[in-house]
Design a protein around this motif. Sequence first.
Motif, PDB file in Angstrom:
ATOM      1  N   LYS A 147      -5.167 -12.019   0.532  1.00  0.00           N
ATOM      2  CA  LYS A 147      -5.600 -13.386   0.230  1.00  0.00           C
ATOM      3  C   LYS A 147      -4.865 -13.965  -0.979  1.00  0.00           C
ATOM      4  N   LEU A 148      -4.633 -13.125  -1.986  1.00  0.00           N
ATOM      5  CA  LEU A 148      -4.054 -13.629  -3.225  1.00  0.00           C
ATOM      6  C   LEU A 148      -2.534 -13.723  -3.197  1.00  0.00           C
ATOM      7  N   LYS A 149      -1.869 -12.917  -2.370  1.00  0.00           N
ATOM      8  CA  LYS A 149      -0.406 -12.961  -2.355  1.00  0.00           C
ATOM      9  C   LYS A 149       0.120 -14.286  -1.818  1.00  0.00           C
ATOM     10  N   VAL A 150      -0.718 -15.030  -1.130  1.00  0.00           N
ATOM     11  CA  VAL A 150      -0.339 -16.376  -0.675  1.00  0.00           C
ATOM     12  C   VAL A 150      -0.066 -17.271  -1.891  1.00  0.00           C
ATOM     13  N   TYR A 151      -0.788 -17.038  -2.978  1.00  0.00           N
ATOM     14  CA  TYR A 151      -0.649 -17.846  -4.184  1.00  0.00           C
ATOM     15  C   TYR A 151       0.416 -17.290  -5.130  1.00  0.00           C
ATOM     16  N   ASN A 152       0.600 -15.954  -5.083  1.00  0.00           N
ATOM     17  CA  ASN A 152       1.555 -15.303  -5.965  1.00  0.00           C
ATOM     18  C   ASN A 152       1.945 -13.967  -5.342  1.00  0.00           C
ATOM     19  N   GLY A 153       3.194 -13.855  -4.905  1.00  0.00           N
ATOM     20  CA  GLY A 153       3.676 -12.645  -4.245  1.00  0.00           C
ATOM     21  C   GLY A 153       3.601 -11.410  -5.117  1.00  0.00           C
ATOM     22  N   GLU A 154       3.533 -11.586  -6.422  1.00  0.00           N
ATOM     23  CA  GLU A 154       3.450 -10.465  -7.361  1.00  0.00           C
ATOM     24  C   GLU A 154       2.149  -9.662  -7.182  1.00  0.00           C
ATOM     25  N   PHE A 155       1.113 -10.292  -6.659  1.00  0.00           N
ATOM     26  CA  PHE A 155      -0.172  -9.608  -6.511  1.00  0.00           C
ATOM     27  C   PHE A 155      -0.066  -8.353  -5.639  1.00  0.00           C
ATOM     28  N   SER A 156       0.755  -8.379  -4.616  1.00  0.00           N
ATOM     29  CA  SER A 156       0.885  -7.207  -3.735  1.00  0.00           C
ATOM     30  C   SER A 156       1.276  -5.964  -4.516  1.00  0.00           C
ATOM     31  N   ASN A 157       2.321  -6.073  -5.327  1.00  0.00           N
ATOM     32  CA  ASN A 157       2.780  -4.924  -6.113  1.00  0.00           C
ATOM     33  C   ASN A 157       1.780  -4.538  -7.195  1.00  0.00           C
ATOM     34  N   LEU A 158       1.170  -5.524  -7.827  1.00  0.00           N
ATOM     35  CA  LEU A 158       0.193  -5.236  -8.876  1.00  0.00           C
ATOM     36  C   LEU A 158      -1.005  -4.470  -8.322  1.00  0.00           C
ATOM     37  N   PHE A 159      -1.496  -4.896  -7.158  1.00  0.00           N
ATOM     38  CA  PHE A 159      -2.618  -4.194  -6.540  1.00  0.00           C
ATOM     39  C   PHE A 159      -2.216  -2.788  -6.107  1.00  0.00           C
ATOM     40  N   GLU A 160      -1.026  -2.656  -5.564  1.00  0.00           N
ATOM     41  CA  GLU A 160      -0.567  -1.333  -5.123  1.00  0.00           C
ATOM     42  C   GLU A 160      -0.449  -0.381  -6.317  1.00  0.00           C
ATOM     43  N   ASP A 161       0.108  -0.844  -7.414  1.00  0.00           N
ATOM     44  CA  ASP A 161       0.214  -0.016  -8.621  1.00  0.00           C
ATOM     45  C   ASP A 161      -1.163   0.359  -9.159  1.00  0.00           C
ATOM     46  N   TYR A 162      -2.076  -0.607  -9.156  1.00  0.00           N
ATOM     47  CA  TYR A 162      -3.436  -0.352  -9.642  1.00  0.00           C
ATOM     48  C   TYR A 162      -4.144   0.669  -8.753  1.00  0.00           C
ATOM     49  N   LEU A 163      -4.041   0.516  -7.431  1.00  0.00           N
ATOM     50  CA  LEU A 163      -4.682   1.463  -6.516  1.00  0.00           C
ATOM     51  C   LEU A 163      -4.108   2.858  -6.681  1.00  0.00           C
ATOM     52  N   ASP A 164      -2.831   2.948  -6.908  1.00  0.00           N
ATOM     53  CA  ASP A 164      -2.217   4.243  -7.151  1.00  0.00           C
ATOM     54  C   ASP A 164      -2.747   4.844  -8.449  1.00  0.00           C
ATOM     55  N   ALA A 165      -2.864   4.021  -9.485  1.00  0.00           N
ATOM     56  CA  ALA A 165      -3.328   4.513 -10.787  1.00  0.00           C
ATOM     57  C   ALA A 165      -4.775   4.989 -10.748  1.00  0.00           C
ATOM     58  N   ILE A 166      -5.605   4.362  -9.924  1.00  0.00           N
ATOM     59  CA  ILE A 166      -7.007   4.808  -9.846  1.00  0.00           C
ATOM     60  C   ILE A 166      -7.242   5.762  -8.680  1.00  0.00           C
ATOM     61  N   SER A 167      -6.151   6.246  -8.107  1.00  0.00           N
ATOM     62  CA  SER A 167      -6.184   7.277  -7.055  1.00  0.00           C
ATOM     63  C   SER A 167      -6.832   6.830  -5.756  1.00  0.00           C
ATOM     64  N   ILE A 168      -6.758   5.547  -5.439  1.00  0.00           N
ATOM     65  CA  ILE A 168      -7.233   5.063  -4.147  1.00  0.00           C
ATOM     66  C   ILE A 168      -6.156   5.286  -3.100  1.00  0.00           C
ATOM     67  N   ILE A 169      -4.913   5.056  -3.493  1.00  0.00           N
ATOM     68  CA  ILE A 169      -3.789   5.383  -2.613  1.00  0.00           C
ATOM     69  C   ILE A 169      -2.802   6.212  -3.417  1.00  0.00           C
TER      70      ILE A 169
END
Length: 167
Positions: free
Chosen positions: A45-67
Amino acid sequence: GKTSYMNMVKESMQNEKYVIIDFNPRHSKDVKFIQEDFFKRLSSKLKVYNGEFSNLFEDYLDAISIIDKKNITSYFRSYNKINGRVSSKTKLQDAINHFNKRIVVFIEDFDRLLDCEIIEVFKLIDENASFSNIIFISAYDKNHMNKVLGSKYSNEDGYFSDKFFTL
């Protein structure tokens, strides 16, 4: 009643101030995917407004061990997790803070979940409610939910769900 009420709230928020995100944890194929599914929904939903969100979420999920997006040795992974968690969350928080809309997450069918799923959603809310621009809204049958959770998650001071929802 609950769904109709939530739909009215959503309708009143359909303007340029809000990004509405519908999330139904029952659609996750397993309890262990609830948080990942939530972030995929939020990111899409948010990457429509800012493509940077995809990478930020992926990095965050990796850091909290979700992915686990890094396929390297466990030493480096654990080092990255410890040092990267705060950094990833800070970067994501900054991006969300600079986002000029409030992000409102409607959690559907909360009181139709199994006890382990309810706890996983509580963990999701607890970990992510600290993002200053994200609001979680849900309507649920409190008595039914607390029956599902059982005495393991209650005490004389109140219901476990009261720790996560203020109204």
